[in-house]
Design an enzyme around this catalytic site. Structure first.
Site, PDB file in Angstrom:
ATOM      1  N   ALA A  17       9.681  64.922 108.394  1.00  0.00           N
ATOM      2  CA  ALA A  17      10.109  65.210 109.760  1.00  0.00           C
ATOM      3  C   ALA A  17       9.035  66.010 110.494  1.00  0.00           C
ATOM      4  CB  ALA A  17      11.413  65.996 109.727  1.00  0.00           C
ATOM      5  N   CYS A  18       9.064  65.850 111.802  1.00  0.00           N
ATOM      6  CA  CYS A  18       8.156  66.595 112.667  1.00  0.00           C
ATOM      7  C   CYS A  18       8.344  68.079 112.435  1.00  0.00           C
ATOM      8  CB  CYS A  18       8.463  66.267 114.113  1.00  0.00           C
ATOM      9  SG  CYS A  18       8.400  67.635 115.275  1.00  0.00           S
ATOM     10  N   PRO A  19       7.360  68.911 112.385  1.00  0.00           N
ATOM     11  CA  PRO A  19       5.925  68.604 112.504  1.00  0.00           C
ATOM     12  C   PRO A  19       5.223  68.626 111.154  1.00  0.00           C
ATOM     13  CG  PRO A  19       6.268  70.926 112.806  1.00  0.00           C
ATOM     14  CD  PRO A  19       7.579  70.348 112.312  1.00  0.00           C
TER      15      PRO A  19
END
Lengths: 80, 418, 236
Positions: A17-19
């Site tokens: 998942a970001c980041p």
């Protein structure tokens, strides 16, 4: 060309998942010496823009980008 | 710390002054009502995590340098010199605070701890003692804004591959333009995160609702806000504001990212477009009958975690319940009053710091786990990337055995084909 | 000794009120000259009408009632008595028909207002010796409570003497002529205020009250004024 690149370390960042991809790469690059190259695998489209932007910011160099099916492979050289 | 550094830091301190900040700096009576408010204190019992204790660290510096009493009688209010040791304490206070503002609900005056912690965060930046990864991420975002043309192609390539997936899963009629990008005159600009999970389900719902939408080049998350740098926060925000103005959209819809939504909603100023969260958009589509959901898709009780920055701090509360009402007949509230929902424990940049903060995040969020368990739900839904990551980590660590889901993804999966 | 009494009862009172009033105005002016916060600081869900909830939060401390009920009882008792005390002192200046809606003798409360205040102050003080409030407190918090306790105890003693023990040497009329003389800037000290057996109570009461007033604008006591605008920020 690909043969000329010696990869010191490989990072599997698929599905993160970001980041996290950028976080892991910027940490990972510190694990190799200046001049060495790491390979990062990612599936996120955002990475296609995040990695080059990160490289510009951090002063490191993306020497090559490869696509292998769904997976995008970045070859990044530690410059600083 | 040398004289020059201290003066520079105090200058930064001064730059944070405004009316509200002065209220907060002047008035705390240290009455102790806020003791039970912080999830970190509730989970660990350590005094340094009580809201009033955190902001007294800031207030001690304030008394020392910005009030005459700091010179005349410093010990009266335990006024403190700004030293390297103080900086370390500030780090501890600021980066153990998730900015959830639950303590503000407890305080008889409504003192905003997050705002006071923003002074600490700015001092840390001035000293170069902030978590450098957050600054790096903020700089990366700004760089993307500056050199958009350079990165455009890579982005479009990525989107093309996602489109195929949207078409495959939802047989959308939009065909090739399953994920429209750079459409001038679209009604809605959707600002997503870098991950596919933030784009694909959203696209499916927008298409099903017949929305005239376009995807932003930029990711929504604002790392400038996490690290507490006002100028970077503004630069990162402006990329999206400028894009929205260029495309002449009527609405900027922010994906499931709490910080991004609150920053966009409250810091973008007066603009020709309105700012909504994807939760609000989905609730609207349901209300207007533009999409329908299949209630059998998610059997088992569902609970919902209100992301602090979206609910308590930005007011999107009922919309989520409205959506869940279309997904299940067995909804379990975590609290009777949304203001008192526990923070997931991952806000304020803690999740973005990754493994570094994992141990702390797990220890400090025990109360959240208890809250989730008490609902007896099998599906734990939320509408924030940060919360989702943190709740998933908690789920693994504490073996909660729930299925952590994005609300928007649930909507997409339960879509009834028109 | 009479010179010291005079200094405390006359010039120091003027000084204290001067510092109190000018101090508060200066501090408020300084705060209000700052720009407003760029973003709303609301807590959601927002209940309407906002101003009514702001007033509720400011004067009834509902959050304290919910989370610290015992503290709330003492806080309410304390602040209500503080208000009654203020009225009591105003009535030492003149008769106000408004306050005599409920007929009472001056000084208001038959001694109990001061008693309740003293008890509340002791409670506030002693809870600051117990964790976690102890860990949050700074010296100022103790000093202020002790100072206020001294003001209250000496003030109340005069009241108790008159109300409960029928002490008659210092009368309401004496206080009144003293206070009115200060108000019209023709200070005069009635004989009983400085020469009776209980004079020391008055002197100490006024002395500590002077200190309290002078410290007010520069301390957390400003919450008395700032609570309303702060709660407004939270409630909208």
């Amino acid at each position: 060309m690909a043969d000329a690149i010696t990869v010191t370390k490989v990072f599997d960042l698929k599905g993160l998942a970001c980041p996290m991809p950028v976080v892991k790469v910027s940490k990972g690059i510190k694990e190799v010496q200046v001049g060495e190259v790491i390979e990062a695998h990612t599936t996120d489209p955002g990475a296609l823009t995040d990695f080059p932007a990160w490289a510009n910011t951090s002063g490191n160099k993306i020497v090559k980008t490869d696509q292998d099916g769904d997976v995008i492979k970045f070859y990044i050289e530690r410059v600083v | 710390m040398d004289e020059k550094t201290r003066d520079d830091l105090l200058q930064l301190f001064r730059s944070k002054f405004n009316r509200a900040m002065r209220f907060y700096l002047e008035s705390c009576t240290r009455c102790g009502t806020c003791t039970d408010a912080c999830h970190v204190y509730a989970s660990t019992g350590q005094t340094k995590y009580i809201a009033a204790y955190r902001h007294e660290l800031i207030r001690r510096l304030y008394k020392r340098y910005f009030k005459a009493r700091g010179h005349l009688w410093p010990s009266l209010g335990e006024a403190r010199e700004l030293t390297d040791a103080t900086i370390e304490e500030l780090y501890e206070a600021a980066y153990s605070c998730t900015g959830c503002r639950r303590c503000m609900v407890y305080c008889p005056f409504g003192i905003d701890t997050q705002m006071l912690m923003s002074i600490a965060k700015l001092l840390l930046i001035g000293k170069g003692a902030e978590p450098e990864i957050l600054t790096l991420l903020a700089d990366t975002s700004i760089e993307k804004g500056k050199s958009m043309e350079l990165f455009k192609e890579g982005f479009l390539t990525g989107i093309k591959r996602l489109e195929a997936e949207v078409v495959k899963q939802w047989q959308t009629e939009a065909g090739e333009a399953a994920i429209p990008v750079d459409v001038e005159g679209a009604d809605l600009l959707y600002v997503a995160l870098a991950g596919a999970h933030s784009i694909i389900p959203a696209a499916a719902v927008f298409n099903a609702a017949g929305e005239k939408w376009t995807l932003s080049f930029f990711e929504a998350v604002n790392f400038g806000a996490f690290v507490g740098d006002p100028s970077k926060t503004k630069l990162i925000l402006d990329r999206i504001v400028n894009e929205a103005k260029r495309l002449k959209v009527k609405e900027v819809c922010v994906c499931e990212c709490g910080t991004a939504y609150r920053v966009m909603k409250y810091l973008s100023g007066s603009q020709p477009f309105k700012v909504t969260s994807i939760t609000e958009a989905h609730a609207r589509y349901l209300k207007e009958g533009r999409i329908r959901l299949d209630k059998t898709k998610f059997p088992g009780p569902i609970t919902y975690h209100d992301p602090c920055q979206i609910a308590r701090n930005a007011g999107v509360i009922d919309e989520a319940r409205y959506i869940i009402g279309h997904l299940t007949d067995d909804f379990r509230e975590m609290t009777t009053d949304a203001r008192y929902n526990w923070c997931c424990g991952g806000g304020g940049g803690l999740v973005a710091l990754g493994d570094e903060t994992l141990d702390f995040r797990m220890k400090s969020s025990r109360v959240k786990v208890d809250q989730v368990k008490a609902t007896g739900a099998t599906i734990l839904s939320t509408a924030c990337e940060n919360c989702h990551t943190q709740l998933s980590n908690l789920n693994d660590h504490y073996k909660m055995e729930v299925d952590v889901q994005f609300l928007s993804s649930m909507v997409a999966r339960a879509l009834v084909p028109a | 000794m009479q010179t010291v009494y005079y200094i405390i009862l006359v010039p120091m009172v003027y000084l204290a009120f001067g510092v109190f009033i000018v101090g508060i105005i200066a501090r408020i002016a300084k705060i209000w000259r700052e720009p407003p916060n760029p973003t709303p600081l609301l807590i959601h869900p927002v209940k309407k009408p906002g101003w009514l909830w702001t007033l509720t939060d400011t004067f009834l401390f509902p959050t304290v009632r919910r989370h610290k009920p015992v503290l709330w009882v003492f806080l309410m008792a304390f602040h209500i008595c503080l208000l009654l005390l203020l009225i009591g002192h105003l009535e030492l200046l003149a008769d106000f028909a408004l306050f005599q809606v409920i007929p009472h003798e001056i000084f208001l409360g038959n001694g109990f207002v001061g008693l309740i205040l003293a008890i509340c102050l002791l409670y506030f003080l002693f809870r600051r010796f117990v964790s976690p409030v102890k860990d949050l407190s700074v010296p100022e918090d103790y000093y202020l409570l002790i100072l206020l306790f001294l003001v209250v105890i000496f003030g109340s003693e005069m009241d108790w003497a008159r109300s409960w023990y029928e002490y008659g040497e210092m009368t309401v009329e004496d206080y009144r002529s003293y206070l009115l003389s200060l108000l019209v800037f023709k200070p005069e000290l009635p004989y009983s205020t400085t020469f009776s057996g209980h004079s020391f109570m008055l002197i100490l009461h006024v002395f500590f009250a002077n200190l309290f007033l002078m410290f007010f604008p520069f301390s957390q006591l400003m919450h008395a004024i700032l609570s309303l605008p702060m709660n407004k920020l939270r409630r909208g």
